[in-house]
Design a protein around this motif. Sequence first.
Motif, mmCIF file in Angstrom:
data_model
loop_
_atom_site.group_PDB
_atom_site.id
_atom_site.type_symbol
_atom_site.label_atom_id
_atom_site.label_comp_id
_atom_site.label_asym_id
_atom_site.label_seq_id
_atom_site.Cartn_x
_atom_site.Cartn_y
_atom_site.Cartn_z
ATOM 1 N N GLY A 33 0.952 -1.254 -0.075
ATOM 2 C CA GLY A 33 0.084 0.058 -0.025
ATOM 3 C C GLY A 33 1.011 1.141 0.169
ATOM 4 N N SER A 34 0.624 2.236 -0.801
ATOM 5 C CA SER A 34 1.348 3.453 -1.103
ATOM 6 C C SER A 34 1.542 4.296 0.326
ATOM 7 N N ASP A 35 0.446 4.304 1.037
ATOM 8 C CA ASP A 35 0.603 4.755 2.332
ATOM 9 C C ASP A 35 1.647 4.108 3.298
ATOM 10 N N SER A 36 1.704 2.943 3.339
ATOM 11 C CA SER A 36 2.390 2.239 4.334
ATOM 12 C C SER A 36 4.009 2.268 3.624
ATOM 13 N N LEU A 37 4.064 2.256 2.436
ATOM 14 C CA LEU A 37 5.456 2.392 1.825
ATOM 15 C C LEU A 37 6.126 3.993 2.113
ATOM 16 N N ALA A 38 5.192 4.790 2.132
ATOM 17 C CA ALA A 38 5.440 6.317 2.391
ATOM 18 C C ALA A 38 5.947 6.295 3.949
ATOM 19 N N ALA A 39 5.444 5.694 4.766
ATOM 20 C CA ALA A 39 5.794 5.888 6.202
ATOM 21 C C ALA A 39 6.953 4.959 6.424
ATOM 22 N N SER A 40 7.291 4.005 5.792
ATOM 23 C CA SER A 40 8.464 3.343 5.719
ATOM 24 C C SER A 40 9.711 4.459 5.132
ATOM 25 N N ILE A 41 9.328 5.105 4.305
ATOM 26 C CA ILE A 41 10.291 5.746 3.782
ATOM 27 C C ILE A 41 10.648 7.045 4.679
ATOM 28 N N THR A 42 9.609 7.668 5.213
ATOM 29 C CA THR A 42 9.678 8.855 6.190
ATOM 30 C C THR A 42 10.514 8.315 7.431
ATOM 31 N N GLY A 43 10.292 7.090 7.527
ATOM 32 C CA GLY A 43 10.949 6.310 8.932
ATOM 33 C C GLY A 43 12.075 6.179 8.785
ATOM 34 N N GLY A 44 12.965 6.288 7.365
ATOM 35 C CA GLY A 44 14.360 6.268 7.416
ATOM 36 C C GLY A 44 14.547 5.012 6.527
ATOM 37 N N ALA A 45 13.726 3.955 5.885
ATOM 38 C CA ALA A 45 14.136 2.930 5.136
ATOM 39 C C ALA A 45 14.937 3.101 4.012
ATOM 40 N N PRO A 46 16.155 2.730 3.792
ATOM 41 C CA PRO A 46 17.032 2.876 2.685
ATOM 42 C C PRO A 46 16.370 2.690 1.330
ATOM 43 N N THR A 47 16.068 3.814 0.621
ATOM 44 C CA THR A 47 15.237 3.477 -0.636
ATOM 45 C C THR A 47 15.678 4.409 -1.743
ATOM 46 N N ASP A 48 15.632 4.131 -2.877
ATOM 47 C CA ASP A 48 16.581 4.731 -4.072
ATOM 48 C C ASP A 48 15.042 5.474 -4.700
ATOM 49 N N VAL A 49 13.825 4.874 -4.999
ATOM 50 C CA VAL A 49 13.048 5.163 -5.805
ATOM 51 C C VAL A 49 11.605 5.017 -5.189
ATOM 52 N N PHE A 50 10.810 5.726 -5.148
ATOM 53 C CA PHE A 50 9.268 5.595 -4.675
ATOM 54 C C PHE A 50 8.338 5.744 -5.847
ATOM 55 N N ALA A 51 7.445 4.663 -6.139
ATOM 56 C CA ALA A 51 6.474 4.877 -7.225
ATOM 57 C C ALA A 51 5.008 4.773 -6.397
ATOM 58 N N ALA A 52 4.284 5.818 -6.468
ATOM 59 C CA ALA A 52 3.043 5.725 -5.617
ATOM 60 C C ALA A 52 1.766 5.813 -6.304
#
Length: 260
Positions: free
Chosen positions: A74-93
């Motif tokens: 789910g895009s909202d869960s992924l966004a929360a992980s990113i703002t929480g510091g998950a090491p990520t290169d690209v986000f496609a929502a």
Amino acid sequence: MAGAGVAALLALSACSSSDDASPTSDPSASSASEKVSGTVTVFAAASLKESFTTLGEDFEKAHPGTKVTFSFGGSDSLAASITGGAPTDVFAAASPKTMAIVTDAGDVTGAPATFVRNQLEIATLPGNPDGIESLKDLTDPKLKVVLCDRTVPCGAAAQKALDGAGLKLTPVSYEQDVKSALTKVELKEADAAVVYKTDVRAAGDKVEGVEFPESADAVNDYPIALLRDAPNAAAAKAFIGYVQSAEGQKVLTSAGFLEP
């Protein structure tokens, strides 16, 4: 002396031609030949699973030495992980609203770009045994209907379609991503679900799709962005470029996505 003058003019002409050619050369040529390597970590909406998996494989073939790893959900869960510091290169929502969670936190480099759009469809049991023909039919209390949670893009879009039609629907469950909603129908735990056209197509003969006109007013734009702290920014930029390329768009539209 005449011969020397001609030689000088030829040399000057050659220099001039060389200088003129430089600004008009294709700016993408150097980036296309630029070698990238290493792992690209992509967080992507669940509805992108099939097409992005294909794009990842194609990208790896085009760029030997790279590896694309995905986290779908789910895009909202992924966004929360990113703002929480998950090491990520690209986000496609799956919606600008969920992308805004990341951009508002200052975790994006540059402006996100819409790369595809997606439209809703009703997924029913194979053969559509309940004779569902419209969004209104889903309000029948005898039917077990599943929706995505309103916090995720597919759920927000479904609610927008329902509100636009003046309909109220109480589902048997709210799911955290579109694949979970679809799975309920595939397993015959629900009679129908409101999902994306791309998910119905990906499911093949496990479900049957029913279009409804209200979906035209609830189309979702899908943005993609490079993250500020991307561990592999160079390869991430190349992957985003591939998604937006003619080759990438062909994969996405063949999966049922709409052009941006």
